[in-house]
Design a protein around this motif. Structure first.
Motif, PDB file in Angstrom:
ATOM      1  N   GLY A  25       0.826  -1.212   0.000  1.00 32.23           N
ATOM      2  CA  GLY A  25       0.000   0.000   0.000  1.00 32.23           C
ATOM      3  C   GLY A  25       0.856   1.255   0.000  1.00 32.23           C
ATOM      4  N   ARG A  26       1.946   1.241   0.765  1.00 38.88           N
ATOM      5  CA  ARG A  26       2.868   2.395   0.812  1.00 38.88           C
ATOM      6  C   ARG A  26       3.533   2.606  -0.545  1.00 38.88           C
ATOM      7  N   PHE A 179      19.482  -6.531   2.406  1.00 38.56           N
ATOM      8  CA  PHE A 179      18.743  -6.199   3.625  1.00 38.56           C
ATOM      9  C   PHE A 179      18.449  -4.701   3.650  1.00 38.56           C
ATOM     10  N   ILE A 180      17.203  -4.347   4.026  1.00 42.06           N
ATOM     11  CA  ILE A 180      16.811  -2.937   4.117  1.00 42.06           C
ATOM     12  C   ILE A 180      15.986  -2.740   5.386  1.00 42.06           C
ATOM     13  N   PRO A 181      16.378  -1.789   6.263  1.00 45.99           N
ATOM     14  CA  PRO A 181      15.532  -1.464   7.421  1.00 45.99           C
ATOM     15  C   PRO A 181      14.449  -0.474   6.995  1.00 45.99           C
ATOM     16  N   VAL A 190      11.146   3.180   2.096  1.00 46.84           N
ATOM     17  CA  VAL A 190      10.291   2.444   1.151  1.00 46.84           C
ATOM     18  C   VAL A 190      10.426   3.081  -0.226  1.00 46.84           C
ATOM     19  N   VAL A 191       9.890   4.286  -0.383  1.00 51.03           N
ATOM     20  CA  VAL A 191      10.087   5.035  -1.631  1.00 51.03           C
ATOM     21  C   VAL A 191      11.169   6.087  -1.428  1.00 51.03           C
ATOM     22  N   LEU A 205      13.845   0.877  -0.795  1.00 47.39           N
ATOM     23  CA  LEU A 205      13.331  -0.313  -1.468  1.00 47.39           C
ATOM     24  C   LEU A 205      12.989  -0.058  -2.933  1.00 47.39           C
ATOM     25  N   LEU A 206      12.269   1.011  -3.224  1.00 49.80           N
ATOM     26  CA  LEU A 206      11.843   1.249  -4.609  1.00 49.80           C
ATOM     27  C   LEU A 206      13.041   1.397  -5.527  1.00 49.80           C
ATOM     28  N   ASN A 207      14.070   2.087  -5.060  1.00 53.01           N
ATOM     29  CA  ASN A 207      15.276   2.256  -5.882  1.00 53.01           C
ATOM     30  C   ASN A 207      15.945   0.916  -6.149  1.00 53.01           C
ATOM     31  N   VAL A 208      15.956   0.027  -5.147  1.00 54.50           N
ATOM     32  CA  VAL A 208      16.525  -1.321  -5.328  1.00 54.50           C
ATOM     33  C   VAL A 208      15.719  -2.078  -6.380  1.00 54.50           C
TER      34      VAL A 208
END
Length: 417
Positions: A25-26, A179-181, A190-191, A205-208
């Motif tokens: 959702g995020r 790994f991502i906190p 996240v974004v 995360l989004l960039n990964v």
């Protein structure tokens, strides 16, 4: 350089209430991938339920039972696009009884996001989902340590969980683990980068997801072309045209290449390659094309066009890792239909070699009963030979499903070992 038309499929997994639906959702919310009417509906429902803000999980929890219970039961597919890439998300359930749904959602994924609650660390479900991701040979694993806001964004907590995961995953086959906190609820990492976790130097995360190199995930070496249908158009421009249509499972095909048709073993050369009305000089996985051959040989649905010096194994009896999907147990020495690429025929479960305890990874030898969500190594025997590759080298020609003849239900998914 990333192709902005490139499609990345990823799946999410984790224990119940680890925040998978909230994370998706995020992603959808922060990338502005939600329709206004859906956003208005979720906002209204969130207010009615007394939430402080928008309940992000409701963007993915589509089933009424899920919305009422606040859990994910079925595999929910969502789509979104950024300027760099297109995405398909499979949001899979966390409960133990829905292991089969994770297998379904993860079977075509380029990447798996495994969520871990920072308060609880690595749990049995984490190990189970990591094992399934390893079994399915998902090329990229992203471990998101979520709810960092509830542990004061502690680097020590993050480092401990990373060590826990690395310790048990060293026994598994995983090519690329990151790994991502994060805090899915607040949007940290996240974004956008988190302003409260300066100690984390990696990308959000989004960039990964946007920069994962997935071109090499497709097998470009082993040429495999399962024939789906034979084209004989009744058209004045295509008199005597006989094309063999299908989707290239792996490898590259060029006009003039010598090929062999299996299982017959007849050989010929590629005369032309067509994609619709377009004529191509070469085609590669995962393109859907029609091939014509220079020789008029017998080719039909279920056959496979390959290269002479690189052929799959022709086997009538073989072992697979099988995940039983159906609520009815497998019949002892049961007879089913097997579907492998475009080939469909009768098959018998000859033997259950061992079952796997997916909590401990131990083998269970004596118990041969296959019930829903069971993962086991079994020996299958087909009525005719199949053209097989090991699943670890080719996820398409190494995978298959079993179908109940009476009900036409898919009862199991298998990976050739």
């Amino acid at each position: 350089m990333i192709d902005n038309n490139q499609l990345l499929r990823f799946t999410t997994a984790g224990s119940v209430d680890d925040g998978k639906s909230t994370l998706i959702g995020r992603l959808l919310y922060d990338t502005k991938s939600i329709f206004e009417d859906q956003l208005a509906s979720v906002e209204a429902t969130s207010v009615r339920k007394g939430h402080e803000g928008v309940d992000l999980a409701m963007f993915t929890d589509g089933l009424r039972d899920e919305r009422e219970q606040g859990i994910t039961i079925d595999v929910a597919y969502r789509y979104f696009t950024t300027p760099k890439r297109k995405f398909i998300i499979a949001d899979t359930p966390g409960h133990i009884q829905y292991t089969r749904n994770m297998v379904t959602g993860a079977s075509t994924a380029n990447a798996a996001i495994i969520l871990v609650d920072a308060r609880h660390g690595v749990m049995e479900q984490t190990k189970r989902h990591a094992f399934i991701a390893s079994l399915l040979q998902i090329p990229h694993i992203i471990v998101c340590i979520n709810k960092m806001d509830l542990v004061d964004f502690s680097q020590d907590t993050y480092d401990t969980i990373v060590s826990q995961f690395e310790e048990f995953s060293s026994k598994l086959y995983m090519k690329d683990v990151r790994f991502i906190p994060i805090s899915a609820l607040l949007g940290d990492n996240v974004v956008n980068r988190s302003g409260t976790m300066d100690w984390y130097q990696g990308a959000p995360l989004l960039n990964v997801l946007e920069t994962l190199h997935i071109s090499s995930d497709i097998n470009k070496i082993d040429a495999r072309f399962p024939v789906q249908t034979v084209l004989r158009p009744q058209h004045s421009e295509f008199i005597d045209y006989r094309g063999y249509a299908g989707r290239i499972a792996s490898g590259i095909y060029r006009v003039g290449d010598e090929v062999v048709v299996l299982p017959s073993g007849f050989s010929s050369k590629i005369k032309s390659i067509n994609a619709g009305f377009e004529t191509l000089e070469e085609a590669f996985a995962p393109m859907s094309v029609a091939l014509t051959l220079e020789d008029d040989i017998d080719v039909s649905r279920g056959d496979m066009i390959v290269k002479p010096n690189n052929q799959p194994k022709l086997q009538q009896e073989f072992d697979v890792m099988l995940c039983w999907l159906h609520n009815q147990p497998a019949k002892p020495r049961g007879k089913y239909l097997i579907k492998h690429t475009s080939n469909e025929q009768k098959v018998m479960i000859k033997q259950v070699v061992y079952k796997i305890d997916i909590n401990t990874y131990n083998r269970i030898i004596e118990d041969e009963v296959l019930t829903m969500n069971t993962i086991a190594r079994v020996t299958l025997r087909c009525s005719n030979r199949l053209m097989l590759d090991d699943y670890k080298s080719n996820r398409i020609t190494g995978s298959l499903i079993l179908i109940d003849e009476a009900s036409n239900d898919t009862v199991a998914a298998g990976m050739v070992v």
